[in-house]
Enzyme design. Structure first.
Site, PDB file in Angstrom:
ATOM      1  N   GLU A 263       0.895  -1.153   0.000  1.00 18.04           N
ATOM      2  CA  GLU A 263       0.000   0.000   0.000  1.00 18.04           C
ATOM      3  C   GLU A 263       0.936   1.206   0.000  1.00 18.04           C
ATOM      4  O   GLU A 263       1.749   1.356   0.919  1.00 18.04           O
ATOM      5  CB  GLU A 263      -0.858  -0.063   1.273  1.00 18.04           C
TER       6      GLU A 263
ATOM      7  N   ASP B 279      -4.238  11.494   7.540  1.00 15.19           N
ATOM      8  CA  ASP B 279      -2.985  11.000   8.088  1.00 15.19           C
ATOM      9  C   ASP B 279      -2.639  11.665   9.407  1.00 15.19           C
ATOM     10  O   ASP B 279      -2.786  12.871   9.565  1.00 15.19           O
ATOM     11  CB  ASP B 279      -1.842  11.233   7.091  1.00 15.19           C
TER      12      ASP B 279
END
Length: 268
Positions: free
Chosen positions: A49, A60
């Site tokens: 990924e 994030d």
């Protein structure tokens, strides 16, 4: 897309789950980033990924934001990321490669052109983190035109309608969120998600991989015990890169030492 199908079939035969690491392409520089990816695969990663550095990564936590900043500091561009992807694919012809990114990066190229480029370099899936299922039509249609699996996030509070949509539109795998919030190894993954996994199965969704807060082998085992097809670990891996930023060889050793027991935990 077919690479996911054959991976999951092989793992099923071996009675194993998938261990999937996440890293940002170009962190901490192109050459070391390619070595990192080789190391992850050698240590047992079943799929990759990968993030393309982006200036405003909403989902994030600080660890992955720092990875993005390091890649920017090294002057890494999206065009170079695609060159890296082509190299990774050349070297590793069978491993599924997924991108985890943001819509702006797709728009910058033009949606169709972006997925065409993914197909060209051998990317298997794309998860656009800031595009909800109900706005995903232009993305998933372009993805399918270019044989790229559109990946959708299944949150822990997903209702029946959302589960049906994810099952119907998603391909490759389903990104099962351990919990709401931003990514980060310090926020440990919470309860096993048995009920969601059962529902996704009932609706014939792509195999679920559990992500967010996966930083220890026992969590990988718990995800698989709950019925997930495997687990994705990002922040814990990116943290190792950060800790050994000035010791490139030690970094690779530390990554190997982290990944091997994570992969071992997928074996029943």
């Amino acid at each position: 897309m077919e690479r996911y199908e054959s991976l999951f079939a092989q793992l099923k035969e071996r009675k194993e789950g998938a261990f999937v690491p996440f890293v940002t392409l170009g962190d901490p520089g192109i050459e070391q980033s390619l070595k990192i990816i080789d190391t992850l695969i050698e240590a047992g990663a079943d799929a990759l990924e990968l993030g393309i550095p982006f200036s405003d990564p909403l989902a994030d936590g600080p660890t992955i934001q720092n990875a993005t900043l390091r890649a920017f500091a090294a002057g890494v561009t999206p065009a170079q990321c695609f060159e890296m992807l082509a190299l990774i694919r050349q070297k590793h012809p069978t491993i599924p490669i997924g991108l985890l990114m943001y819509a702006n990066l797709v728009f910058n190229k033009g949606i169709d052109e972006f997925y065409a480029q993914c197909e060209k370099v051998g990317v298997d899936s794309v998860l656009v983190a800031d595009v909800p299922v109900e706005e995903s039509a232009p993305f998933r249609q372009a993805a399918l035109r270019h044989n790229v699996a559109p990946i959708f996030i299944c949150p822990p509070n997903a209702d029946d309608d959302l589960l049906r949509q994810i099952a119907s539109y998603g391909r490759g795998y389903t990104y099962l969120l351990s919990r709401a919030g931003v990514t980060g190894a310090e926020n440990r993954a919470a309860l096993p998600l048995n009920h969601l996994v059962a529902k996704l199965k009932e609706y014939n969704a792509a195999p679920p991989l559990q992500g967010f807060g996966i930083s220890a082998p026992d969590q990988v085992k718990a995800a698989i015990d709950a019925g997930a097809a495997g687990a994705i670990s990002g922040s814990a891996i990116v943290k190792i890169i950060e800790q050994h930023i000035n010791e490139p060889e030690k970094m690779l050793v530390a990554l190997k030492v982290f990944v091997q027991p994570m992969k071992a935990a997928t074996r029943s």
